[in-house]
Motif scaffolding. Structure first.
Motif, mmCIF file in Angstrom:
data_model
loop_
_atom_site.group_PDB
_atom_site.id
_atom_site.type_symbol
_atom_site.label_atom_id
_atom_site.label_comp_id
_atom_site.label_asym_id
_atom_site.label_seq_id
_atom_site.Cartn_x
_atom_site.Cartn_y
_atom_site.Cartn_z
ATOM 1 N N LYS A 168 6.748 0.171 -13.659
ATOM 2 C CA LYS A 168 7.070 0.512 -12.681
ATOM 3 C C LYS A 168 7.012 0.767 -11.451
ATOM 4 C CE LYS A 168 8.684 3.429 -16.597
ATOM 5 N NZ LYS A 168 8.964 4.757 -16.943
ATOM 6 N N ALA A 169 6.325 0.623 -10.863
ATOM 7 C CA ALA A 169 6.345 0.366 -8.389
ATOM 8 C C ALA A 169 6.014 -0.814 -8.567
ATOM 9 C CB ALA A 169 5.088 2.222 -8.393
ATOM 10 N N LEU A 170 4.918 -1.320 -9.632
ATOM 11 C CA LEU A 170 5.271 -3.301 -8.831
ATOM 12 C C LEU A 170 6.435 -3.511 -8.559
ATOM 13 C CD1 LEU A 170 3.165 -4.857 -8.342
ATOM 14 C CD2 LEU A 170 2.738 -5.392 -10.432
ATOM 15 N N ASP A 171 7.118 -3.126 -10.498
ATOM 16 C CA ASP A 171 9.053 -3.864 -10.893
ATOM 17 C C ASP A 171 9.533 -2.875 -9.752
ATOM 18 O OD1 ASP A 171 7.491 -4.688 -13.313
ATOM 19 O OD2 ASP A 171 8.307 -3.351 -14.395
ATOM 20 N N MET A 215 -0.123 6.141 -17.956
ATOM 21 C CA MET A 215 -0.187 6.257 -16.159
ATOM 22 C C MET A 215 -0.135 4.300 -16.071
ATOM 23 S SD MET A 215 -3.271 7.225 -14.689
ATOM 24 C CE MET A 215 -3.907 6.580 -12.693
ATOM 25 N N PRO A 216 -0.687 3.669 -16.922
ATOM 26 C CA PRO A 216 -0.320 1.825 -16.857
ATOM 27 C C PRO A 216 1.204 1.897 -17.062
ATOM 28 C CG PRO A 216 -1.962 2.256 -18.265
ATOM 29 C CD PRO A 216 -1.172 3.431 -18.511
ATOM 30 N N GLU A 217 2.237 1.882 -17.750
ATOM 31 C CA GLU A 217 3.145 1.971 -17.462
ATOM 32 C C GLU A 217 4.298 2.523 -16.459
ATOM 33 O OE1 GLU A 217 4.896 4.613 -21.539
ATOM 34 O OE2 GLU A 217 3.991 2.945 -22.349
ATOM 35 N N GLU A 218 3.689 3.635 -15.880
ATOM 36 C CA GLU A 218 4.618 4.238 -14.462
ATOM 37 C C GLU A 218 4.081 2.747 -13.307
ATOM 38 O OE1 GLU A 218 5.966 7.397 -14.122
ATOM 39 O OE2 GLU A 218 6.111 7.816 -15.527
ATOM 40 N N LYS A 256 0.495 8.538 -6.474
ATOM 41 C CA LYS A 256 0.836 10.553 -6.086
ATOM 42 C C LYS A 256 1.196 10.659 -7.079
ATOM 43 C CE LYS A 256 0.077 11.011 -0.898
ATOM 44 N NZ LYS A 256 1.256 10.444 0.153
ATOM 45 N N SER A 257 2.840 9.994 -7.407
ATOM 46 C CA SER A 257 3.545 11.113 -8.462
ATOM 47 C C SER A 257 2.883 11.077 -9.528
ATOM 48 C CB SER A 257 5.490 9.493 -8.065
ATOM 49 O OG SER A 257 5.915 9.918 -9.405
ATOM 50 N N VAL A 258 1.890 9.810 -10.250
ATOM 51 C CA VAL A 258 1.597 9.964 -11.132
ATOM 52 C C VAL A 258 0.479 11.481 -11.541
ATOM 53 C CG1 VAL A 258 -0.285 8.963 -13.167
ATOM 54 C CG2 VAL A 258 1.786 7.629 -11.788
ATOM 55 N N PRO A 279 0.596 -1.113 -0.297
ATOM 56 C CA PRO A 279 -0.134 -0.222 0.163
ATOM 57 C C PRO A 279 1.277 1.532 -0.206
ATOM 58 C CG PRO A 279 -0.991 -1.812 1.892
ATOM 59 C CD PRO A 279 0.571 -1.845 1.416
ATOM 60 N N LYS A 280 2.018 0.885 0.677
ATOM 61 C CA LYS A 280 3.142 2.505 0.674
ATOM 62 C C LYS A 280 3.673 2.496 -0.995
ATOM 63 C CE LYS A 280 3.860 1.443 5.421
ATOM 64 N NZ LYS A 280 5.080 1.019 6.234
ATOM 65 N N ILE A 281 3.871 1.377 -1.749
ATOM 66 C CA ILE A 281 4.770 1.690 -2.797
ATOM 67 C C ILE A 281 3.500 1.880 -3.596
ATOM 68 C CG2 ILE A 281 5.582 0.787 -4.585
ATOM 69 C CD1 ILE A 281 7.120 -0.512 -2.425
ATOM 70 N N CYS A 282 2.212 1.409 -3.531
ATOM 71 C CA CYS A 282 1.002 2.079 -4.052
ATOM 72 C C CYS A 282 0.960 3.705 -4.427
ATOM 73 C CB CYS A 282 -0.220 0.683 -4.536
ATOM 74 S SG CYS A 282 0.006 -0.538 -4.942
ATOM 75 N N GLU A 283 0.495 3.985 -3.202
ATOM 76 C CA GLU A 283 0.731 5.318 -2.553
ATOM 77 C C GLU A 283 1.742 6.266 -3.440
ATOM 78 O OE1 GLU A 283 -1.093 8.047 1.579
ATOM 79 O OE2 GLU A 283 -1.196 5.608 1.153
ATOM 80 N N LYS A 284 2.460 5.719 -2.814
ATOM 81 C CA LYS A 284 3.263 6.908 -3.936
ATOM 82 C C LYS A 284 3.380 6.705 -5.618
ATOM 83 C CE LYS A 284 8.541 7.495 -3.500
ATOM 84 N NZ LYS A 284 10.115 6.544 -3.056
#
Length: 142
Positions: free
Chosen positions: A130-133, A124-127, A34-36, A26-31
């Motif tokens: 990248k977060a998931l990776d 947006m899906p690409e960004e 916010k970035s996107v 959740p922390k990484i997805c939230e970050k």
């Protein structure tokens, strides 16, 4: 029939790493959201500057993002909104009238947010991928 036990070594460690990753998710997805969202807002501001003749800054300063919200199913979202009272007139266009109320023309809409939304449909899906990776690499699963 023979009763044989199958023993898998490292299964407990893998389960612990997976549990740790799910806590970090959740922390990484939230970050990432916010970035996107910030990139989207920045691009809308840029397009607004390019498409409007008179730039006072009131329209651009009115672009905001909500906090990341979560529902009960694990979904997250962030909302973009404009607080300027004249935003909808610039975005969608309006009828121009004189002091007596007589129509003297139509001001076409600039469609700034619509334009940026179309641009971000692909990026947006690409960004978010990248977060998931990043999450998977951090946990050593990728």
């Amino acid at each position: 029939m023979a009763n044989e036990d199958l023993e898998i070594s490292g299964a407990n460690e893998f389960a612990e790493e997976l549990e740790k990753m799910l806590q970090e998710q959740p922390k990484i997805c939230e970050k990432a959201l916010k970035s996107v969202g910030n990139k989207f807002r920045k691009r809308v501001r840029q397009v607004t500057k390019e498409s409007t003749e008179k730039i006072t800054g009131k329209l651009i300063r009115g672009y905001n993002l909500s906090k990341v919200s979560r529902n009960g199913f694990g979904d997250m979202d962030i909302d973009f909104y404009a607080t300027s009272p004249h935003f909808h007139l610039v975005e969608h266009g309006h009828v121009q009238k004189d002091k007596k109320g007589k129509e003297i023309g139509v001001v076409p809409g600039r469609l700034m947010v619509h334009q940026v939304r179309e641009e971000f449909k692909d990026t947006m899906p690409e960004e978010l991928q990248k977060a998931l990776d990043t999450l998977l690499k951090k946990e050593g699963l990728l």
